[in-house]
Design a protein around this motif. Structure first.
Motif, PDB file in Angstrom:
ATOM      1  N   GLU A 240       2.191   1.728  19.339  1.00 20.44           N
ATOM      2  CA  GLU A 240       0.732   1.212  19.718  1.00 20.44           C
ATOM      3  C   GLU A 240      -0.132   1.325  18.672  1.00 20.44           C
ATOM      4  O   GLU A 240      -0.751   0.043  18.299  1.00 20.44           O
ATOM      5  CB  GLU A 240       0.072   2.370  20.827  1.00 20.44           C
ATOM      6  N   SER A 241      -0.292   2.410  17.656  1.00 15.71           N
ATOM      7  CA  SER A 241      -1.294   2.144  16.697  1.00 15.71           C
ATOM      8  C   SER A 241      -0.990   1.063  15.638  1.00 15.71           C
ATOM      9  O   SER A 241      -2.169   0.471  15.283  1.00 15.71           O
ATOM     10  CB  SER A 241      -1.635   3.638  16.108  1.00 15.71           C
ATOM     11  N   THR A 244      -1.917  -2.216  17.175  1.00 14.94           N
ATOM     12  CA  THR A 244      -3.434  -2.554  17.004  1.00 14.94           C
ATOM     13  C   THR A 244      -3.968  -3.059  15.409  1.00 14.94           C
ATOM     14  O   THR A 244      -4.620  -4.000  15.217  1.00 14.94           O
ATOM     15  CB  THR A 244      -4.169  -1.282  17.327  1.00 14.94           C
ATOM     16  N   HIS A 278       2.221   2.133   5.829  1.00 14.99           N
ATOM     17  CA  HIS A 278       2.081   3.095   6.788  1.00 14.99           C
ATOM     18  C   HIS A 278       3.485   3.929   6.891  1.00 14.99           C
ATOM     19  O   HIS A 278       3.889   4.677   7.814  1.00 14.99           O
ATOM     20  CB  HIS A 278       1.834   2.634   8.116  1.00 14.99           C
TER      21      HIS A 278
END
Lengths: 306, 352
Positions: A240-241, A244, A278
Motif C-alpha cells: 500500500e505505502s 501511494t 525503500h
C-alpha cells in the motif's frame, strides 16, 4: 438462414437460493468457436443447460439455429451435439457400441468408425468403457456429441482434469470440428484454453456477461495493456505505502507485485529507483503484455481459479 | 424398432455383468438346492443326543435308550473322552451321562433352542423308562410327523421355499434392478445424456422394463424346472391363476422400485430407504419360514406389506391348487400397493 447459430436475450434462471443466471445476452456466429469463460459458480453451466434444453429458463428469448425450444424441440435435439461436464456410460459398453447406440437415436448418424478415427480411438474401439483413461473417455464423449453430424456443438469444460498432453489432443479435435464448419460453444475456466481455441468469448461472473469479444479485443479494451511484475522470494510484502508513493495501484498476488500500466517505459525507472531507496527486497523484474487473466482480474476483481 | 434396439442393448450389456447374472439366475437356484436338500424328506429332523457310554450298562440305562428309540432322536454313543472332546468343540447340543443310579444331562447354552427341545424329549423318555422299570406298560406315544401347515399337498420344504424364492426374485427385481438402477442413472447423469438426444424417454424406460420382465420370466422358469427335476415339485393349481398372481406381484414390485427411486437423490440414500422395506419383507413375509410362531401383532403388521399376502396367494395356488377366492383381501392389498406406488412414480419420477 440467419448467420447466427445462437441468439440469446435477457436469459434468466433463479434457483431457490441463488440467481444463477441474471440476464444474459449472447450472439454466436455460425462457424466460430465461442467460449464462455468464468470461475466455478459463474453461471456458465446453467446458461449452457438452458440452451441445450435441459433446464427451463425463467425468462428470456433464445434462438438456436433459428429455432426455439417451444416449437422445434426435437429438431433442435437432432441438430445439436452435446458433451456434458461428465458423461457416464455403462462400464461394459465399448466405444463402438456406444456410438452405434447413440447414433441410432438420431435421424441421421455418422458411422462409429469415422468418429473413432476423428477422436483417435480406433485402437480402443472394442475395449470396455471402464478400461479407458480419463482423456480417452473425454474423447469418446466428444465423439458421442458428434454422432449426429451436428451443426452446433456444446462442450462443457471439455478438458477439466486432463493432463497437458490429453488437453492438447482434445484441442486438436476441437480445431478439426471447427474446420468441418461446425459452430462450437465451450465453457472453460482455463485462460490458455480460451486463448488457444476461441474465436470470440464472453467473460461471465455472478450470472452475468461482464464483457465479450475476440481475445485480442478484450485485451486491448484494457486501459493498461502492459504489466510490470516484481517477484519476491516467498510471499510478496504489503504494497500500500509503496503504491501511494508511486501513484499507481499494485496488485499483490502470491510472490508477485503486479503493476498494470499504459506506459512501462516511464514507470520502470521510477519503480526501480523507488525500490532501491525503500529497500524493497525484490528478486526480478519482468514486463509482459496483459493476458485474458488480467482482463478477468480487472473485470471481476478476482482471479479466475480462486 | 428403436424400442427393440434398446431392449436388445439392455440384454447385451446385462449378459456381460457376471455378478448380476449370478445373483439373478444362479443364486435362487442354489438357495433352492441348498435348503431343499438340507431339509429333504417328510420326516421330522432327528434330534441328536450324545450318550456317554458307561463301563457297564445298568438296567436303567438300557431302559432309557430303548425308550429314546421311540422318540425322533439320533443317539451318538461315545466314550467319556470322545464325548468330552466333542463337547468342548461345541458340537454337542445335549449330552447325557449315567451317574451311579441316575443321569446327568448337559445342555449347550449356544444351541439353546435345539438343546432345550432335545432335553425335554430326553426328560420324557427318562420318565417313561422309569415307569417301565417299575413294571408298568409302555405308555402310548402321540405319533409325530412334520408337515407344512395349511398346505395339503406340499410334501417338503423345497415346495414351501420355491414360491418364497419367486417372491424374493420379484422384490429384488423391483427394488434393485429397477429402483437402484434408476437412482444411479439419475445420479451419474445417464438420463441427462439421453435427454439431449431426440430419443423419447418412454422408449428408454420401456426397453428397461421389458428387459426386467424377460429376466423375471426366465428366472421363474428356471426355478420351476429345477424344482420339478430335483425335488419333484409341481404346480398344484392352474397355470392361469399362477400367471395372474405373478403378474400382480411383478407390477407391484416394479412400481415400488420406480416410486422409491423418486425419493432418493443418491445411491446411498436409496440403499437406506429400500432396505427399510427389503429386510422386513425378506424376513417377516414368509419367504423362508412361516411366521406362525411370531406374535399376532407382527403377523398382522406384515400383512400390510405386499410380499406377505402375495406369497400366501401364490402358495395357495402353487402348493394347494386352491382358487383365489379366499385371498381376495390379500391380493387387494397387493393391488393397492401397486396403485399407490404407480401414482407416486408417475407424479414424482424425475430425470435429473
Amino acid at each position: 438462414m440467419s448467420d447466427l447459430a445462437l441468439r440469446i436475450r435477457g436469459l434468466k434462471k433463479q434457483y431457490p437460493n441463488v440467481l444463477a443466471v441474471a440476464g444474459v445476452d449472447l450472439d454466436v456466429k455460425r462457424g466460430e468457436v465461442f467460449g464462455l469463460l468464468g470461475p466455478n459458480g459463474a453461471g456458465k453451466t446453467t446458461t449452457l443447460e438452458m440452451i441445450e434444453g435441459l433446464t427451463e429458463a425463467d425468462s428470456g428469448e433464445m434462438e438456436i439455429l433459428g429455432l426455439n425450444w417451444k416449437q422445434n424441440a426435437s429438431e433442435i435435439r437432432a441438430r445439436i451435439g452435446v458433451q456434458l461436464q461428465s458423461t457416464s456410460l455403462f462400464n461394459k459398453i465399448t466405444p463402438r457400441e456406444a456410438l452405434t447406440l447413440y447414433g441410432g437415436y438420431y435421424p441421421k448418424a455418422r458411422t462409429a468408425d469415422e468418429l473413432l478415427e476423428l477422436v483417435q480411438l480406433t485402437d480402443k474401439a472394442d475395449a470396455y468403457h471402464i478400461t479407458l483413461s480419463g482423456g480417452q473417455m473425454q474423447r469418446l464423449a466428444l465423439a458421442m456429441a458428434l454422432v449426429n453430424d451436428p451443426e452446433l456443438v456444446f462442450l462443457d469444460e471439455p478438458t477439466t482434469g486432463l493432463d497437458p498432453q490429453a488437453r492438447q489432443s482434445l484441442w486438436a479435435v476441437v480445431r478439426k470440428i471447427k474446420s468441418e464448419g461446425r459452430t462450437v460453444i465451450l465453457t472453460t475456466h482455463y485462460m490458455d484454453e480460451a486463448e488457444a481455441l476461441c474465436d470470440r468469448l464472453a467473460i461471465m461472473d455472478h450470472g452475468q456477461v461482464l464483457t465479450s469479444g475476440t481475445p485480442a479485443e478484450l485485451i486491448s479494451q484494457l486501459a493498461l495493456p502492459s504489466v510490470v511484475e516484481l517477484s519476491f522470494e516467498g510471499r510478496a510484502p504489503a504494497a500500500e505505502s509503496f503504491a501511494t508513493l508511486l501513484g499507481t495501484p499494485i496488485d499483490v498476488r502470491g510472490d508477485l507485485w503486479e503493476i498494470p500500466t499504459p506506459d512501462p517505459k516511464t514507470l520502470l525507472p521510477r519503480l526501480l529507483e523507488g525500490a532501491e531507496t525503500h529497500e524493497i527486497p525484490y528478486q526480478q523484474v519482468h514486463v509482459r503484455r496483459a493476458t485474458l487473466e488480467d482482463v478477468f482480474l480487472h473485470k471481476t476483481g478476482r482471479s479466475l481459479r480462486e | 424398432m428403436l424400442l427393440w434396439r434398446q431392449f436388445a442393448m439392455e440384454w447385451k450389456l446385462y449378459s456381460r455383468d457376471r455378478a448380476a447374472m449370478f445373483w439373478t439366475f444362479a443364486f435362487p437356484i442354489l438357495m433352492l438346492l441348498g435348503f431343499g436338500v438340507i431339509f429333504r424328506g417328510g420326516d421330522a429332523p432327528r434330534l441328536s443326543v450324545v450318550w456317554v457310554k458307561p463301563s457297564q450298562m445298568a438296567p436303567k440305562d438300557e431302559a432309557l435308550l430303548k425308550t429314546l428309540e421311540q422318540f425322533p432322536t439320533k443317539l451318538i454313543t461315545l466314550s467319556p473322552s470322545e464325548a468330552e472332546s466333542r463337547w468342548s468343540k461345541g458340537e454337542t447340543a445335549v449330552q447325557i451321562e449315567p451317574i451311579n443310579d441316575s443321569f446327568r444331562m448337559k445342555v449347550n447354552s449356544y444351541l439353546v433352542a435345539q438343546g432345550q427341545m432335545t432335553a425335554q424329549v430326553v426328560q420324557q423318555a427318562f420318565l417313561i423308562s422309569q415307569s417301565q422299570l417299575q413294571g408298568q406298560p409302555m405308555p402310548k406315544l402321540i405319533p409325530v410327523s412334520m408337515e407344512s401347515p395349511g398346505h395339503a399337498k406340499a410334501t417338503n420344504y423345497a415346495a414351501f421355499l420355491l414360491p418364497g424364492l419367486l417372491g424374493m426374485n420379484l422384490m429384488s427385481m423391483g427394488l434393485f434392478a429397477v429402483g437402484m438402477v434408476n437412482v444411479s442413472y439419475r445420479e451419474k447423469g445417464k438420463f441427462r445424456r439421453l435427454a439431449v438426444t431426440p430419443l423419447p424417454k418412454w422408449i428408454f424406460l420401456l426397453g428397461q422394463v421389458m428387459h426386467r420382465l424377460t429376466v423375471t420370466l426366465i428366472q421363474t422358469i428356471f426355478l420351476l424346472i429345477v424344482g420339478r427335476l430335483v425335488f419333484g415339485i409341481e404346480n398344484q393349481g392352474s397355470y392361469l391363476l399362477l400367471t395372474v398372481v405373478m403378474v400382480l406381484g411383478t407390477a407391484c414390485f416394479m412400481a415400488m422400485g420406480f416410486a422409491l427411486s423418486s425419493f432418493a437423490d443418491t445411491s446411498e440414500t436409496y440403499a437406506a430407504i429400500s432396505n427399510l422395506l427389503f429386510f422386513p419383507m425378506m424376513f417377516l413375509s414368509g419367504v423362508y419360514f412361516t411366521l406362525d410362531a411370531a406374535p399376532k401383532w407382527l403377523q398382522q403388521a406384515v400383512i400390510a406389506l405386499p410380499l406377505s399376502p402375495f406369497l400366501k396367494a401364490l402358495r395357495a395356488v402353487f402348493n394347494d391348487g386352491a382358487a383365489l377366492t379366499t385371498h381376495l383381501l390379500g391380493l387387494g392389498i397387493v393391488v393397492i400397493w401397486t396403485a399407490l406406488c404407480f401414482g407416486l412414480a408417475v407424479k414424482r419420477f424425475r430425470w435429473a
